[in-house]
Design a protein around this motif. Structure first.
Motif, PDB file in Angstrom:
ATOM      1  N   LYS A   1      -9.526  11.008  10.401  1.00 47.65           N
ATOM      2  CA  LYS A   1     -10.286  10.462  11.216  1.00 47.65           C
ATOM      3  C   LYS A   1     -10.576  11.791  11.737  1.00 47.65           C
ATOM      4  CE  LYS A   1     -10.069   5.946   9.887  1.00 47.65           C
ATOM      5  NZ  LYS A   1      -9.197   6.380   9.193  1.00 47.65           N
TER       6      LYS A   1
ATOM      7  N   THR B   1      -4.641  12.189   2.814  1.00 44.78           N
ATOM      8  CA  THR B   1      -4.633  10.604   3.224  1.00 44.78           C
ATOM      9  C   THR B   1      -5.603  10.552   2.883  1.00 44.78           C
ATOM     10  OG1 THR B   1      -5.038  11.792   5.213  1.00 44.78           O
ATOM     11  CG2 THR B   1      -3.255  10.334   5.019  1.00 44.78           C
TER      12      THR B   1
ATOM     13  N   ASN C   1      -2.293   5.249  -7.314  1.00 39.66           N
ATOM     14  CA  ASN C   1      -1.926   3.679  -7.278  1.00 39.66           C
ATOM     15  C   ASN C   1      -1.616   3.762  -8.815  1.00 39.66           C
ATOM     16  OD1 ASN C   1      -1.693   1.891  -4.955  1.00 39.66           O
ATOM     17  ND2 ASN C   1      -3.695   0.932  -5.799  1.00 39.66           N
TER      18      ASN C   1
ATOM     19  N   LEU D   1       0.749  -0.971  -0.104  1.00 35.51           N
ATOM     20  CA  LEU D   1      -0.305  -0.077   0.017  1.00 35.51           C
ATOM     21  C   LEU D   1       1.010   1.375   0.000  1.00 35.51           C
ATOM     22  CD1 LEU D   1      -2.900  -1.119   2.558  1.00 35.51           C
ATOM     23  CD2 LEU D   1      -2.700  -1.643   0.331  1.00 35.51           C
TER      24      LEU D   1
ATOM     25  N   ARG E   1      -2.439   5.624   2.448  1.00 30.53           N
ATOM     26  CA  ARG E   1      -3.507   4.934   1.799  1.00 30.53           C
ATOM     27  C   ARG E   1      -3.161   4.194   3.614  1.00 30.53           C
ATOM     28  NH1 ARG E   1      -5.193  -0.342  -1.462  1.00 30.53           N
ATOM     29  NH2 ARG E   1      -6.756  -1.168  -0.123  1.00 30.53           N
ATOM     30  N   LEU E   2      -1.754   4.352   3.588  1.00 26.86           N
ATOM     31  CA  LEU E   2      -1.084   2.994   5.520  1.00 26.86           C
ATOM     32  C   LEU E   2      -1.928   3.798   6.576  1.00 26.86           C
ATOM     33  CD1 LEU E   2       2.199   1.653   4.609  1.00 26.86           C
ATOM     34  CD2 LEU E   2       0.094   0.674   5.224  1.00 26.86           C
TER      35      LEU E   2
ATOM     36  N   ASP F   1      -4.540   8.216  -3.765  1.00 28.98           N
ATOM     37  CA  ASP F   1      -3.956   7.770  -3.610  1.00 28.98           C
ATOM     38  C   ASP F   1      -2.794   8.982  -4.665  1.00 28.98           C
ATOM     39  OD1 ASP F   1      -4.073   6.325  -0.909  1.00 28.98           O
ATOM     40  OD2 ASP F   1      -4.958   4.446  -2.667  1.00 28.98           O
TER      41      ASP F   1
ATOM     42  N   SER G   1      -4.243  10.317  10.028  1.00 25.98           N
ATOM     43  CA  SER G   1      -5.102   8.873   9.286  1.00 25.98           C
ATOM     44  C   SER G   1      -6.733   9.851   8.457  1.00 25.98           C
ATOM     45  CB  SER G   1      -5.342   8.510  10.623  1.00 25.98           C
ATOM     46  OG  SER G   1      -6.016   9.022  11.711  1.00 25.98           O
TER      47      SER G   1
ATOM     48  N   LYS H   1      -7.486   3.018  12.393  1.00 28.35           N
ATOM     49  CA  LYS H   1      -8.830   2.984  12.350  1.00 28.35           C
ATOM     50  C   LYS H   1      -8.759   3.901  14.025  1.00 28.35           C
ATOM     51  CE  LYS H   1      -9.600  -0.718  10.803  1.00 28.35           C
ATOM     52  NZ  LYS H   1     -10.401  -1.030   9.339  1.00 28.35           N
TER      53      LYS H   1
ATOM     54  N   ARG I   1      -4.496   6.164   6.081  1.00 25.32           N
ATOM     55  CA  ARG I   1      -5.845   6.175   5.817  1.00 25.32           C
ATOM     56  C   ARG I   1      -6.719   5.012   6.561  1.00 25.32           C
ATOM     57  NH1 ARG I   1      -6.690   7.229   1.414  1.00 25.32           N
ATOM     58  NH2 ARG I   1      -6.517   5.046   0.573  1.00 25.32           N
ATOM     59  N   ASN I   2      -5.748   3.743   6.531  1.00 22.76           N
ATOM     60  CA  ASN I   2      -6.782   2.600   7.156  1.00 22.76           C
ATOM     61  C   ASN I   2      -5.872   2.345   8.479  1.00 22.76           C
ATOM     62  OD1 ASN I   2      -7.012   1.220   4.211  1.00 22.76           O
ATOM     63  ND2 ASN I   2      -5.120  -0.083   4.258  1.00 22.76           N
TER      64      ASN I   2
END
Length: 668
Positions: free
Chosen positions: A508, A538, A586, A452, A456-457, A543, A506, A462, A459-460
Motif C-alpha cells: 500500500k 505482494t 496461484n 488465498l 494475496r492475503l 502470486d 501489504s 486495506k 495485499r487484501n
C-alpha cells in the motif's frame, strides 16, 4: 459657606437621611412583618433568633434559623427541614429581586447547616419558571446535607461539609460542562452524589490542600439493575463501575468547555465494565462541546474486569500500572477515528485474560506497553473445547490451534490514521520459544472456500502495513491430521524452528519494495536438519513465489508417525538428503526434486488392525527403489493447485510428486 456648595450638601444630606430612614424602616418591617409573611406566604415554618438587613450594602444576616415544611407530603413544592447556625448574604441585589424577580448576590455563607431537602416533582406542564439566580461565591462551614429526589431516591448527601467556591457561573448549554469556577476548597465525609440517571459517586472523605484534591474510598456505581439498564438505556454500550482506595488530583480546573487536571494518581482501583449483547441504538446527539485535558495520570495497582451480559468475563487483568501523559479529547480530536491524542504512555500488568471468541481464550502472565514497544510474556492461545468436541461443533473442515510463546516483543511501532485508514510500521517482531500445535480432522466435510496464498492475503489488507523484520526463535511446530479411518492422527514435527521474514508488507506504499524473503532453519521430525528459502512478492497479481531447500540425514522410520495413521504404511532405511527447488503461482507449481536414500523398505498395514500385510508389502517393495545412485539425477515436478487447499498442501503435493518420480521403479 458659599451658596453654590451649600445646595449640593443639602441634597446629599437629604439623600443619606432618606436612605437611613428607608434602611431603618425596612429593618423594622422585616422585624415585625417578615415572620407573618413567612408564616402566611411561604410553604415553610421559619424562625430565627436575629435578622439584620443593610439596604445600602445589600447584606442580609440571620442567626439560629430553623426551617420546616408545612406540608412535607406535597410533592409539588420543595420540602425543607433543618437548621442553620447563621446565614450571611452579601451584596444582594434587592432592587433586582423586587423589580425582576431575580436573585443576584456576591456571596452566600452558611454556617453549621443541617438540612434535609426533598426536591419537588418535575412538572412537564408549562407554568411558572423557577426564580433565576446568580451567586458568585459560596461558602459552607461544617454542614450536613441530605438531598433527595421527589421519589425519595438519594441525590446528594455529605457530612461535615466545608466548601468555598469562588466566581461560580452556571451554564445552560447541555453540550458543555454545567458550571465553571475559578477556585475551590472542600472537605467532607460520607459523600454521595447522583450522576445522571445511571450512576452515583461516593467517597468516605474528600479534601483539598493547596490546590490538591484528595478523595478516599472513591466509588462510581450503577443505580440500576443490569437488566433494567439494558432495557431502558439502549444507546449505551457498557455499564461501568469504578472503585479506588484513593484518588488525588493537582490543579483541577473547571470551566464551561474544559476539564483539566495535572498529576492525577489513582490508587488500587478496580474497574468493572459490563457490556450488552444486543446492538446499541444510535442517537443523533451532537458531540460534546467541551474537552478533557489530563497532563499526567498514574494508575497504581489497578484491576480490570470486562463482563458479558451473562456475567461471564470477556477480559480481565489481575493487576496493572499505567501512566498517561498529555491526554486530550476535544471537538477536533472527536472527528478522528481515534478520538483523542496523547504524548506518551506506559502500561504494565500481570495475569491478563481475554475471551477471543467462540473457540479460544488468550492468557498472558505479564505485559509491558509503550507507544513504540510491546513486550508480552507467557502468551497462550487456549482452545475452549477438546478435539472431539471441536470436530462435532464445526460445520466443515477447520484447524484447531493450541499455541504458546515464552515471549512476544514488538519494537519500533509507529502508526497513524490517514484518510480514515491506519498506517502501521513495525521495525521488529520477535517471537521466542513458540510452541504451536495445529490439528485438523478430515471427518467434517471439505470447506470449498478458496484458500488465498500469503501474498494475496497481505495485499487484501486495506491499510499500509510494514514489518521490517519478523523473527521466530527456537520454536516448535506440530501439524496433526486425523482421517475417519485412522487410529489416531498423523503428525509432522518441526523443532529448533528459527525463521526470519523481512519486509512483510501489504503493498500500500507507492514505490516501496514489495518483495518478502523468508529464511527457515529447523529440525524436521526433531532429527534432521532442514533449511528453506521462500520468496514472494505482494505486488505480483499472479502470486508468483519460489521455495527451495533441503532435508538431510532423515531416518525413514522417523516419518512413520505421519505416514502410518495417514497412509497405513511404515518405512525403514535412511534418506540421506532431499532437495527441492520449486517455482509457482496461484495455479501451478513446477521445479526440480532430488533424493538420495539407502536401504529403503516399506510395509503396508491393515487399515483396521495395523498389522503388516506381507504380500502387499512384498509387492510394494518390488516397485520402490531400495537405494539411489550415489549422484542421482533431479526429476521435474509439475502439480496443479487445488484452490480450496492451503499453500502447504500445494507445497506437499510438489514433494509427493518428486517422491513418486524418484522412488518408484514403474510409473503408477
Amino acid at each position: 459657606m458659599k451658596k453654590t456648595l451649600k445646595i449640593p450638601l443639602i441634597i446629599l444630606g437629604s439623600f443619606l437621611a432618606l436612605v437611613l430612614i428607608i434602611n431603618i424602616g425596612f429593618s423594622l418591617w422585616l422585624k415585625y412583618k417578615l415572620p407573618d409573611y413567612l408564616k402566611n406566604k411561604t410553604p415553610y415554618q421559619i424562625t430565627y433568633e436575629s435578622l439584620t438587613v443593610e439596604i445600602l450594602s445589600g447584606s442580609i444576616s440571620a442567626t439560629q434559623i430553623k426551617i420546616k415544611s408545612k406540608h412535607p407530603d406535597n410533592l409539588e413544592s420543595i420540602s425543607l427541614n433543618g437548621t442553620l447556625g447563621a446565614l450571611n448574604i452579601s451584596r444582594l441585589g434587592i432592587i433586582e429581586f423586587l423589580k425582576n424577580n431575580r436573585i443576584e448576590a456576591s456571596s452566600v455563607k452558611l454556617s453549621k447547616p443541617n438540612l434535609f431537602i426533598r426536591l419537588s416533582k418535575k412538572n412537564d406542564k408549562p407554568g411558572k419558571e423557577p426564580i433565576p439566580f446568580t451567586i458568585k461565591n459560596i461558602e459552607i462551614d461544617n454542614g450536613n446535607f441530605n438531598i433527595k429526589q421527589s421519589d425519595s431516591s438519594q441525590l446528594f448527601s455529605a457530612k461535615n461539609l466545608n466548601l468555598d467556591v469562588r466566581n461560580l457561573s452556571l451554564n445552560k448549554n447541555p453540550d458543555e460542562l454545567p458550571f465553571a469556577l475559578d477556585s475551590y476548597t472542600i472537605t467532607a465525609k460520607d459523600l454521595f452524589f447522583q450522576l445522571g440517571n445511571v450512576y452515583a459517586l461516593t467517597a468516605s472523605s474528600i479534601k483539598t490542600n493547596n490546590g490538591k484534591l484528595d478523595v478516599a474510598d472513591f466509588e462510581m456505581k450503577s443505580l440500576v439493575d443490569f437488566k433494567d439498564w439494558e432495557r431502558n438505556y439502549r444507546s449505551q454500550r457498557s455499564l461501568f463501575g469504578i472503585k479506588s482506595k484513593n484518588l488525588t488530583f493537582e490543579e483541577l480546573v473547571f470551566n464551561k468547555t474544559k476539564l483539566s487536571l495535572k498529576n492525577a494518581q489513582i490508587l488500587n482501583p478496580e474497574f468493572i465494565i459490563r457490556n450488552r449483547d444486543n446492538k446499541v441504538v444510535k442517537n443523533n446527539k451532537n458531540k460534546s462541546g467541551f474537552y478533557i485535558d489530563f497532563q499526567n495520570v498514574d494508575i497504581i495497582n489497578g484491576k480490570l474486569s470486562v463482563m458479558k451480559a451473562d456475567g461471564k468475563k470477556s477480559m480481565s487483568i489481575a493487576s496493572f500500572n499505567a501512566n498517561v501523559k498529555s491526554f486530550l479529547t476535544d471537538s477536533e480530536t472527536s472527528k478522528n477515528k481515534v478520538p483523542f491524542t496523547y504524548q506518551d504512555y506506559e502500561i504494565s500488568g500481570h495475569r491478563f485474560f481475554y475471551d477471543a471468541g467462540k473457540y479460544y481464550t488468550i492468557d498472558l502472565s505479564s505485559f509491558d506497553l509503550t507507544p513504540q514497544n510491546t513486550d508480552l510474556k507467557n502468551f497462550k492461545l487456549n482452545p475452549k473445547y477438546s478435539r472431539t468436541e471441536f470436530v462435532r461443533m464445526i460445520p466443515m473442515e477447520n484447524d484447531l490451534f493450541n499455541i504458546s510463546a515464552n515471549r512476544i516483543q514488538l519494537s519500533g511501532l509507529k502508526w497513524k490514521y490517514e484518510e480514515d485508514q491506519p498506517d502501521v510500521l513495525l521495525k521488529n517482531v520477535k517471537l521466542t520459544q513458540v510452541d504451536a500445535n495445529i490439528f485438523r480432522s478430515k471427518i467434517p466435510k471439505d470447506n470449498p472456500k478458496e484458500k488465498l496464498l500469503y501474498s494475496r492475503l497481505l495485499r487484501n489488507l486495506k491499510f499500509p502495513l510494514l514489518v521490517e523484520n519478523l523473527h521466530l526463535i527456537n520454536s516448535k511446530l506440530v501439524y496433526e491430521e486425523d482421517k475417519p479411518d485412522s487410529n489416531g492422527p498423523g503428525k509432522i514435527l518441526f523443532t529448533n524452528f528459527n525463521m526470519n521474514v523481512k519486509n512483510l508488507n501489504s503493498n500500500k506504499k507507492k514505490g516501496a519494495d514489495t518483495k518478502v524473503p523468508i529464511l527457515i532453519n529447523c529440525k524436521f521430525m526433531d532429527v534432521s536438519p532442514m533449511k528453506v528459502n521462500w520468496n514472494f512478492d505482494t505486488a505480483n497479481l499472479r502470486d508468483q513465489f519460489t521455495i527451495a531447500g533441503y532435508i538431510n540425514s532423515l531416518p525413514a522410520d522417523d516419518i512413520n508417525p505421519f505416514i502410518k495413521p495417514y497412509m497405513n504404511v511404515t518405512a525403514t532405511g535412511t534418506i540421506n538428503s532431499l532437495r527441492f527447488d520449486f517455482r509457482g503461482n496461484n495455479d501451478i507449481m513446477n521445479g526440480q526434486f532430488r533424493i538420495t536414500h539407502k536401504d529403503l523398505k516399506v510395509s503396508v498395514l491393515d487399515k483396521d488392525t495395523k498389522e503388516k500385510k506381507k504380500l502387499l508389502s512384498a509387492v510394494a517393495n518390488l516397485v520402490v527403489k531400495k537405494d539411489s545412485k550415489k549422484f542421482p539425477e533431479s526429476v521435474d515436478i509439475y502439480v496443479e493447485r487445488s484452490k480450496d487447499r492451503s499453500f502447504f498442501n500445494f507445497y506437499w503435493k510438489g514433494i509427493e510428486d518428486g517422491l513418486k518420480k524418484s522412488l518408484l521403479v514403474i510409473k503408477i
